[in-house]
Scaffold this motif. Structure first.
Motif, PDB file in Angstrom:
ATOM      1  N   PHE A   1       0.939  -1.358   0.241  1.00 46.61           N
ATOM      2  CA  PHE A   1      -0.013  -0.280   0.269  1.00 46.61           C
ATOM      3  C   PHE A   1       0.737   1.348   0.041  1.00 46.61           C
ATOM      4  O   PHE A   1       1.057   2.090   0.747  1.00 46.61           O
ATOM      5  CB  PHE A   1      -1.303  -0.435   1.205  1.00 46.61           C
ATOM      6  N   THR A   2       1.695   1.790  -1.442  1.00 50.30           N
ATOM      7  CA  THR A   2       2.729   2.687  -1.299  1.00 50.30           C
ATOM      8  C   THR A   2       1.795   4.301  -1.309  1.00 50.30           C
ATOM      9  O   THR A   2       0.101   4.314  -1.309  1.00 50.30           O
ATOM     10  CB  THR A   2       3.022   2.945  -3.062  1.00 50.30           C
ATOM     11  N   ASP A   3       1.846   4.955  -1.182  1.00 53.04           N
ATOM     12  CA  ASP A   3       1.502   6.400  -1.286  1.00 53.04           C
ATOM     13  C   ASP A   3       0.845   6.361  -2.515  1.00 53.04           C
ATOM     14  O   ASP A   3      -0.229   7.465  -2.914  1.00 53.04           O
ATOM     15  CB  ASP A   3       2.270   7.531  -1.127  1.00 53.04           C
ATOM     16  N   GLU A   4       1.390   5.992  -3.904  1.00 50.36           N
ATOM     17  CA  GLU A   4       0.970   5.748  -5.974  1.00 50.36           C
ATOM     18  C   GLU A   4      -0.640   5.235  -5.425  1.00 50.36           C
ATOM     19  O   GLU A   4      -1.334   5.606  -6.238  1.00 50.36           O
ATOM     20  CB  GLU A   4       2.097   5.165  -6.333  1.00 50.36           C
ATOM     21  N   LEU A   5      -0.274   4.179  -4.865  1.00 54.19           N
ATOM     22  CA  LEU A   5      -1.569   3.293  -4.797  1.00 54.19           C
ATOM     23  C   LEU A   5      -3.106   4.101  -4.001  1.00 54.19           C
ATOM     24  O   LEU A   5      -4.121   4.353  -4.281  1.00 54.19           O
ATOM     25  CB  LEU A   5      -1.616   1.820  -4.066  1.00 54.19           C
ATOM     26  N   LEU A   6      -2.343   4.530  -3.081  1.00 57.12           N
ATOM     27  CA  LEU A   6      -3.021   4.885  -1.487  1.00 57.12           C
ATOM     28  C   LEU A   6      -3.810   6.053  -1.953  1.00 57.12           C
ATOM     29  O   LEU A   6      -5.442   6.998  -1.446  1.00 57.12           O
ATOM     30  CB  LEU A   6      -2.863   4.880  -0.207  1.00 57.12           C
ATOM     31  N   CYS A   7      -2.770   7.161  -2.727  1.00 58.04           N
ATOM     32  CA  CYS A   7      -3.561   8.172  -2.962  1.00 58.04           C
ATOM     33  C   CYS A   7      -5.071   8.742  -3.641  1.00 58.04           C
ATOM     34  O   CYS A   7      -5.979   9.454  -3.614  1.00 58.04           O
ATOM     35  CB  CYS A   7      -2.132   9.526  -3.151  1.00 58.04           C
ATOM     36  N   PRO A   8      -4.821   7.696  -4.517  1.00 57.76           N
ATOM     37  CA  PRO A   8      -6.074   7.953  -6.491  1.00 57.76           C
ATOM     38  C   PRO A   8      -6.918   6.552  -5.276  1.00 57.76           C
ATOM     39  O   PRO A   8      -7.819   7.411  -5.573  1.00 57.76           O
ATOM     40  CB  PRO A   8      -5.265   7.336  -6.849  1.00 57.76           C
TER      41      PRO A   8
ATOM     42  N   SER B   1       4.994  10.894   3.370  1.00 61.14           N
ATOM     43  CA  SER B   1       3.530   9.816   3.063  1.00 61.14           C
ATOM     44  C   SER B   1       2.606   9.830   3.721  1.00 61.14           C
ATOM     45  O   SER B   1       1.637  11.068   2.891  1.00 61.14           O
ATOM     46  CB  SER B   1       3.813   8.299   3.459  1.00 61.14           C
ATOM     47  N   TYR B   2       3.023  10.721   5.310  1.00 64.21           N
ATOM     48  CA  TYR B   2       1.908  11.578   5.620  1.00 64.21           C
ATOM     49  C   TYR B   2       0.841  12.448   5.313  1.00 64.21           C
ATOM     50  O   TYR B   2      -0.050  12.529   5.364  1.00 64.21           O
ATOM     51  CB  TYR B   2       1.634  11.634   7.052  1.00 64.21           C
ATOM     52  N   ARG B   3       2.276  13.429   4.295  1.00 60.14           N
ATOM     53  CA  ARG B   3       1.420  14.536   4.098  1.00 60.14           C
ATOM     54  C   ARG B   3       0.940  14.030   3.483  1.00 60.14           C
ATOM     55  O   ARG B   3      -0.361  14.805   2.420  1.00 60.14           O
ATOM     56  CB  ARG B   3       2.710  15.554   3.291  1.00 60.14           C
ATOM     57  N   LEU B   4       1.381  13.460   1.940  1.00 57.91           N
ATOM     58  CA  LEU B   4       0.878  12.990   0.397  1.00 57.91           C
ATOM     59  C   LEU B   4      -0.468  12.642   1.219  1.00 57.91           C
ATOM     60  O   LEU B   4      -1.640  12.920   0.006  1.00 57.91           O
ATOM     61  CB  LEU B   4       1.847  12.022  -0.312  1.00 57.91           C
ATOM     62  N   LEU B   5      -0.591  11.614   2.357  1.00 64.09           N
ATOM     63  CA  LEU B   5      -1.842  10.932   2.096  1.00 64.09           C
ATOM     64  C   LEU B   5      -3.237  12.515   2.680  1.00 64.09           C
ATOM     65  O   LEU B   5      -4.246  12.210   2.019  1.00 64.09           O
ATOM     66  CB  LEU B   5      -2.542   9.992   3.402  1.00 64.09           C
ATOM     67  N   ARG B   6      -2.925  13.160   3.387  1.00 63.38           N
ATOM     68  CA  ARG B   6      -3.262  14.273   3.948  1.00 63.38           C
ATOM     69  C   ARG B   6      -4.116  15.268   2.775  1.00 63.38           C
ATOM     70  O   ARG B   6      -5.385  15.568   2.134  1.00 63.38           O
ATOM     71  CB  ARG B   6      -2.729  15.183   4.906  1.00 63.38           C
ATOM     72  N   GLU B   7      -2.913  15.058   1.532  1.00 63.50           N
ATOM     73  CA  GLU B   7      -3.372  16.282   0.411  1.00 63.50           C
ATOM     74  C   GLU B   7      -4.323  15.330  -0.583  1.00 63.50           C
ATOM     75  O   GLU B   7      -4.589  15.803  -1.421  1.00 63.50           O
ATOM     76  CB  GLU B   7      -2.603  16.119  -0.597  1.00 63.50           C
TER      77      GLU B   7
ATOM     78  N   ARG C   1      -8.298  11.828   8.595  1.00 65.94           N
ATOM     79  CA  ARG C   1      -8.500  11.652  10.098  1.00 65.94           C
ATOM     80  C   ARG C   1      -7.199  10.116  10.576  1.00 65.94           C
ATOM     81  O   ARG C   1      -6.889   9.343   9.331  1.00 65.94           O
ATOM     82  CB  ARG C   1      -9.804  10.881  11.694  1.00 65.94           C
ATOM     83  N   TYR C   2      -6.016  10.166  11.237  1.00 63.68           N
ATOM     84  CA  TYR C   2      -5.316   9.482  11.669  1.00 63.68           C
ATOM     85  C   TYR C   2      -5.733   8.775  12.959  1.00 63.68           C
ATOM     86  O   TYR C   2      -5.283   9.339  13.689  1.00 63.68           O
ATOM     87  CB  TYR C   2      -4.180   9.708  11.038  1.00 63.68           C
ATOM     88  N   LEU C   3      -5.793   7.344  13.015  1.00 65.07           N
ATOM     89  CA  LEU C   3      -5.319   5.863  13.892  1.00 65.07           C
ATOM     90  C   LEU C   3      -4.132   5.482  14.289  1.00 65.07           C
ATOM     91  O   LEU C   3      -3.881   5.256  13.035  1.00 65.07           O
ATOM     92  CB  LEU C   3      -6.761   5.157  14.571  1.00 65.07           C
TER      93      LEU C   3
ATOM     94  N   LYS D   1       0.634  17.293  13.480  1.00 64.65           N
ATOM     95  CA  LYS D   1       1.118  18.736  12.556  1.00 64.65           C
ATOM     96  C   LYS D   1       0.214  18.810  11.380  1.00 64.65           C
ATOM     97  O   LYS D   1      -0.350  20.359  10.388  1.00 64.65           O
ATOM     98  CB  LYS D   1       2.343  18.860  12.288  1.00 64.65           C
ATOM     99  N   LEU D   2       0.263  17.909  10.869  1.00 61.83           N
ATOM    100  CA  LEU D   2      -0.019  17.693   9.408  1.00 61.83           C
ATOM    101  C   LEU D   2      -2.201  18.037   9.438  1.00 61.83           C
ATOM    102  O   LEU D   2      -2.609  18.457   7.721  1.00 61.83           O
ATOM    103  CB  LEU D   2       0.494  16.929   8.178  1.00 61.83           C
ATOM    104  N   GLY D   3      -2.268  18.245  10.194  1.00 60.78           N
ATOM    105  CA  GLY D   3      -3.438  19.038  10.129  1.00 60.78           C
ATOM    106  C   GLY D   3      -4.776  17.620  10.220  1.00 60.78           C
ATOM    107  O   GLY D   3      -6.110  17.424  10.148  1.00 60.78           O
ATOM    108  N   TYR D   4      -4.077  16.458  10.474  1.00 58.58           N
ATOM    109  CA  TYR D   4      -5.514  15.094  10.623  1.00 58.58           C
ATOM    110  C   TYR D   4      -6.061  15.083  12.406  1.00 58.58           C
ATOM    111  O   TYR D   4      -5.482  16.095  13.450  1.00 58.58           O
ATOM    112  CB  TYR D   4      -4.537  14.058  11.114  1.00 58.58           C
ATOM    113  N   GLN D   5      -7.075  14.822  11.863  1.00 59.22           N
ATOM    114  CA  GLN D   5      -7.156  14.583  13.589  1.00 59.22           C
ATOM    115  C   GLN D   5      -6.860  13.677  13.880  1.00 59.22           C
ATOM    116  O   GLN D   5      -7.277  11.956  13.466  1.00 59.22           O
ATOM    117  CB  GLN D   5      -9.177  14.241  13.696  1.00 59.22           C
ATOM    118  N   VAL D   6      -6.319  13.791  15.354  1.00 64.61           N
ATOM    119  CA  VAL D   6      -5.637  12.048  15.759  1.00 64.61           C
ATOM    120  C   VAL D   6      -6.601  11.215  16.637  1.00 64.61           C
ATOM    121  O   VAL D   6      -6.781  11.954  17.544  1.00 64.61           O
ATOM    122  CB  VAL D   6      -3.923  12.533  15.880  1.00 64.61           C
TER     123      VAL D   6
END
Ligand code: 5AD
Ligand code: FES
Length: 348
Positions: A113-120, A145-151, A156-158, A191-196
């Motif tokens: 589950f790379t960023d390339e797979l998860l982001c789209p 990675s956390y930044r790209l997924l957020r963008e 949110r992230y658990l 910091k990246l603005g996720y609800q954590v």
């Protein structure tokens, strides 16, 4: 003892020695007083509402080897699977029809589950369901990675810290895992603005009251939006197979303490709590919990996401869990809330 509960409720601030007394207190009367106060505080902020999160378990592959976990890398008996993007989108579609407005993509730390797979994939879920929140629970990743997924749209992230004590962390997690990196990830996510969301296991081997106090203190420092705790439950293929599970009443006391310390936090009544007692989740709701996370994973893979023995809800369809949980929520006088259920402003 009731004075300590009142102090905790009015200021959130009590000493370590007072916390120790409360955590260790076996009196049913004190437990009931604690429960009543936690329920009042929860009702003050959230009324009778219980938020639903649809859990999609996307992969049982994991590169980590946490000693307690059934899907640890070295468990050669574990059944491995990963869902395709189409399957994940299908689970979300099904969940949307059942009224879910939050999807939680959870999995082991799986390099597939790379960023390339998860982001789209995340963007597509948000495109199809713009009124929904996407929560990720995919372990430790890089800041980039956390930044790209957020963008890409993740809201949110658990990531449970599991234990805030260095020494205990080491006894539960072989190298290269470290508490330091876990904490770093949590602060990066904030910091990246996720609800954590963070949290810990209750009754894990070697755990003392002092460790639990350290967990509560760490959470006070982190100030997460969501706090997930659940009893440790042994898994047959791990080194902890013969250990006792975490205690129901200790978990309930800690849930109530968390509600008093973090009045506006989103706190789930977890599947692990429902596994150690048939009415565990109902008791959780009565002790300050305000979230439940029914399973949306395809029934064909559910038994394979096998973190601990006896995990409930592995044979039921998503619709069955949805109905079952709604009935459980109603049975203790609460009501299902159909909305994204974002964290309300914390710690004002
Ligand atoms: N018992 C209870 N909870 C467990 N988890 C992993 N293994 C176990 C176990 N044996 C929890 C961890 C993890 C979450 C996804 O599941 O706290 O963060
Ligand atoms: Fe899954 Fe009850 S919540 S069967």
């Amino acid at each position: 003892m009731n004075k300590i509960v009142e102090k905790l409720r009015s200021s959130g601030g009590i000493s370590d020695s007072e916390l120790k007394l409360l955590i260790e207190c076996k009196s049913p009367e004190v437990a009931e007083f604690l429960r009543k106060n936690a329920d009042e505080v929860r009702q003050l902020h959230y009324g009778k509402k219980v938020y639903l999160r649809g859990l999609i378990e996307i992969s049982s592959y994991c590169k980590n080897n946490c000693y307690y976990c059934g899907i640890r890398r070295s468990n050669s008996s574990a059944h491995r699977y990963r869902l395709t993007c189409e399957e994940i989108l299908g689970c979300a579609e099904n969940g949307y029809k059942l009224g879910f407005r939050t999807f939680v993509l959870q999995g082991g730390e799986d390099a597939y589950f790379t960023d390339e797979l998860l982001c789209p994939l995340i963007s597509e879920i948000k495109r199809r369901h713009p009124d929904c929140a996407v929560t990720l629970s995919l372990g430790e990743r890089s800041e980039e990675s956390y930044r790209l997924l957020r963008e890409a749209g993740a809201d949110r992230y658990l990531l449970r810290h599991e234990t805030a004590d260095e020494e205990l962390y080491r006894m539960l997690h072989p190298t290269p895992m470290s508490l330091e990196n876990r904490k770093k990830c949590l602060y990066t996510l904030k910091k990246l603005g996720y609800q954590v969301g963070s949290g810990f296991m209750v009754g894990v081997p070697f755990q003392t009251t002092e460790h639990l106090i350290a967990d509560l203190r760490f959470l006070q420092e982190l100030r997460p939006h969501m706090i997930g705790i659940g009893p440790f439950i042994p898994h047959r293929d791990t080194a902890f197979s013969v250990e006792e599970a975490g205690e129901l009443n200790l978990t309930l006391r800690l849930l109530a303490i968390l509600r008093l310390m973090f009045p506006t936090a989103l706190i789930p009544a977890t599947t692990a709590l429902g596994t150690i007692a048939p009415n565990g989740r109902e008791l959780g709701l009565q002790n300050g919990c305000n979230v439940v996370m029914p399973n949306l994973s395809p029934v064909a893979v559910r038994k394979k996401y096998d973190l601990y023995d006896g995990k409930i809800c592995t044979g039921e369809e998503a619709a069955e869990c949805r109905v079952c949980l709604e009935n459980r929520i109603k049975s203790v006088g609460y009501e299902v809330e159909i909305s994204r259920g974002d964290a309300i402003d914390l710690y004002k």
